[in-house]
Design an enzyme around this catalytic site. Structure first.
Site, PDB file in Angstrom:
ATOM      1  N   GLU A 189       0.901  -1.167   0.077  1.00  0.00           N
ATOM      2  CA  GLU A 189      -0.133   0.006   0.110  1.00  0.00           C
ATOM      3  C   GLU A 189       0.997   1.306   0.228  1.00  0.00           C
ATOM      4  O   GLU A 189       0.912   2.027   1.103  1.00  0.00           O
ATOM      5  CB  GLU A 189      -0.956   0.025   0.982  1.00  0.00           C
ATOM      6  CG  GLU A 189      -2.003  -1.220   1.345  1.00  0.00           C
ATOM      7  CD  GLU A 189      -2.778  -1.013   2.589  1.00  0.00           C
ATOM      8  OE1 GLU A 189      -2.797  -0.358   3.423  1.00  0.00           O
ATOM      9  OE2 GLU A 189      -3.776  -2.185   2.473  1.00  0.00           O
ATOM     10  N   GLU A 372      -5.033  -8.667   1.250  1.00  0.00           N
ATOM     11  CA  GLU A 372      -5.833  -8.385   2.461  1.00  0.00           C
ATOM     12  C   GLU A 372      -7.284  -8.114   2.098  1.00  0.00           C
ATOM     13  O   GLU A 372      -7.623  -7.397   1.123  1.00  0.00           O
ATOM     14  CB  GLU A 372      -5.313  -6.886   2.681  1.00  0.00           C
ATOM     15  CG  GLU A 372      -3.854  -7.131   3.360  1.00  0.00           C
ATOM     16  CD  GLU A 372      -3.431  -5.763   3.911  1.00  0.00           C
ATOM     17  OE1 GLU A 372      -4.210  -4.987   4.547  1.00  0.00           O
ATOM     18  OE2 GLU A 372      -2.318  -5.434   4.097  1.00  0.00           O
TER      19      GLU A 372
HETATM   20  O1  IFM Z   1      -3.853  -3.047   9.163  1.00  0.00           O
HETATM   21  C1  IFM Z   1      -3.616  -2.678   8.314  1.00  0.00           C
HETATM   22  C2  IFM Z   1      -2.696  -3.152   7.370  1.00  0.00           C
HETATM   23  O2  IFM Z   1      -1.570  -3.033   7.645  1.00  0.00           O
HETATM   24  C3  IFM Z   1      -2.566  -2.395   5.898  1.00  0.00           C
HETATM   25  N1  IFM Z   1      -4.021  -2.645   5.213  1.00  0.00           N
HETATM   26  C4  IFM Z   1      -4.996  -2.128   6.094  1.00  0.00           C
HETATM   27  C5  IFM Z   1      -4.957  -2.985   7.243  1.00  0.00           C
HETATM   28  C6  IFM Z   1      -6.195  -2.441   8.092  1.00  0.00           C
HETATM   29  O3  IFM Z   1      -6.312  -0.994   8.326  1.00  0.00           O
END
Ligand code: IFM
Length: 466
Positions: A189, A372
């Site tokens: 990200e 994710e």
């Molecule tokens: O916890 C974070 C992760 O580190 C990166 N993506 C989003 C998740 C939730 O906020």
């Protein structure tokens, strides 16, 4: 740990979901080698911040400045550094065949450049061996937000000079683990890092530099990523290389021209700088004037790379409105749903389908995986010691259904990793937000598998035909 079907069915809400998902599993669409598992990141779970020669990172500094909302720190977090065997056992019991973790840059190069810390590498060596023993494919991410403080002191992502140290670090890690780890993700990200850590102040390093700060941090991460991809490829012909981006559809709050233009601007910043840079060697037109001040000749060629596997993080769409005076003149509008997570994020599973189909239709259908997807809820431990997180079960089931729909419509998706295996240190929110399939009692470090864990484990078992 042994989970029986009876354990799973003990949960009424989860049980209610099972028939629906069981029939989903039987529907053609999930290939036999599809990756099922979870993701974590080093800083959020490891703890042991001063162990075995780790150096300070920007998040240690940020916490020491008192900028974590609940005043907690990641000093211990889930103590995964010492309890990783127990955590791998949880994954194995859930029938996972994949796990994405991140390597902590400040453990490997504590001062940002120069000497490599062998003890830091030893930890990941042990972790990888444990995963392989459990039949779990390790996907390693090199940068999940914990930049060594020493590099931040030299400008961090505001500087072009990070590409060299990042490529050196990538070389050191892959030389040690590349015989066993074949999947390497560069960044996690970069947009969130740039927006919340550089443009705004919510994340480390918390610079609040506004628009140009965002675009510089994005561009310099892109350059560092390009350098690391090439450094690894030069030495590991058999590696599968990629990166992980957060991709959220940007939808206008109203059909007005100004809201639509705001959504296009935010889509450019949030999604396109990272994705178009990597896959097309191009930047979005709406940012051309601003990027012209940053991009140097040859940069676009250095950023574009034929990745093997692209991780997509999806949580919710961004509903955007025109907001004069704000960064990029955008603000978040009201999402058209009454389902929200404990982060206040709207639950709109159709956005996952949209994103996956976009990669098929706009980018030539590269191999992707959901790196994710998950939700924080205000879980409670019931009198029976269990966590009945039916909303999280519903969240996962709804998103997996959208993933299956995209697969059926031809999207080249190779896996689904839930965020996250464990409750963990949720950055500026500290330990107060719980995303885990497994609850962590931070005082005792006891792990309590939630209903969502049992549900997901049963689902994966069925869908993998085990
Ligand atoms: O916890 C974070 C992760 O580190 C990166 N993506 C989003 C998740 C939730 O906020």
């Amino acid at each position: 740990m042994r989970l029986t079907r009876r354990d799973f069915l003990a949960t009424t809400a989860a049980a209610a979901m099972l028939p629906r998902m069981a029939s989903a599993a039987k529907t053609p669409g999930f290939p036999q080698d599809f990756l099922w598992g979870a993701s974590t990141s080093a800083y959020q779970i490891e703890g042991a911040l001063e162990t075995d020669g780790r150096g300070p990172s920007i998040w240690d500094t940020f916490a020491a400045q008192g900028r974590i909302q609940d005043g907690s720190t990641a000093t211990q977090a889930c103590d995964h550094y010492h309890r990783f065997r127990e955590d791998v056992a949880l994954m194995r019991a859930a029938h996972f065949n994949a796990y994405r973790f991140s390597v902590a840059w400040p453990r490997i190069v504590p001062t940002g450049s120069g000497a490599v810390n062998a003890k830091g590498l030893d930890f990941y060596d042990r972790l990888v061996d444990e995963l392989l023993k459990a039949g779990i494919r390790p996907l390693a991410c090199l940068y999940h937000w914990d930049m060594p403080q020493a590099l931040q002191d030299q400008g961090g992502w505001q500087s072009r000079a990070m590409a060299g140290p990042f490529a050196d670090y990538a070389r050191a890690v892959t030389r040690r683990l590349g015989d066993r780890v074949k999947d390497w993700m560069m960044l996690n990200e970069p947009n969130v890092v740039a927006i919340f850590g550089h443009g705004l102040t919510e994340h480390a390093p918390g610079l609040g530099l506004g628009e140009m700060g965002v675009l510089r941090a994005l561009h310099h991460q892109n350059l560092a990523q390009g350098a690391a991809l090439r450094a690894i490829r030069a030495e590991h012909g058999d590696a599968r290389l990629g990166t992980v981006t957060s991709v959220q559809p940007c939808r206008p709050e109203t059909p007005s021209d100004s809201d639509r233009a705001a959504a296009i601007r935010w889509d450019a910043v949030w999604n396109r700088v990272a994705v178009d840079g990597l896959l097309r060697g191009a930047f979005p037109d709406v940012l051309a004037d601003k990027m012209a001040d940053i991009v140097q000749p040859g940069d676009l060629a250095a950023i574009k790379f034929p990745v093997d596997l692209l991780g997509i993080n999806y949580y919710s769409p961004n509903t955007m409105r025109h907001a004069p005076g704000r960064m990029f003149e955008v603000g978040w509008g009201k999402a058209p749903t009454d389902r929200f997570t404990a982060m206040g994020w709207p639950v709109q599973p159709d956005g996952l389908y949209e994103v996956l189909m976009e990669f098929k239709n706009l980018y030539g259908n590269p191999a992707t995986f959901v790196a994710e997807n998950g939700a924080a809820y205000d879980d409670v431990v019931s009198a029976n010691g269990q966590v009945h997180d039916s909303e999280r079960v519903r969240y996962l089931a709804d998103h997996i259904a959208e993933l299956r729909r995209a697969l059926a419509d031809g999207a080249n998706v190779r896996g689904y990793l839930a965020w996250s295996l464990l409750d963990n240190f949720e950055w500026a929110f500290g330990l107060s937000k719980r995303f885990g399939l497994v609850r962590v009692e931070y005082d005792s470090q006891k792990r309590i598998p939630k209903d969502s864990y049992r549900w997901f484990a049963e689902f994966v078992k069925q869908v993998r035909g085990l």
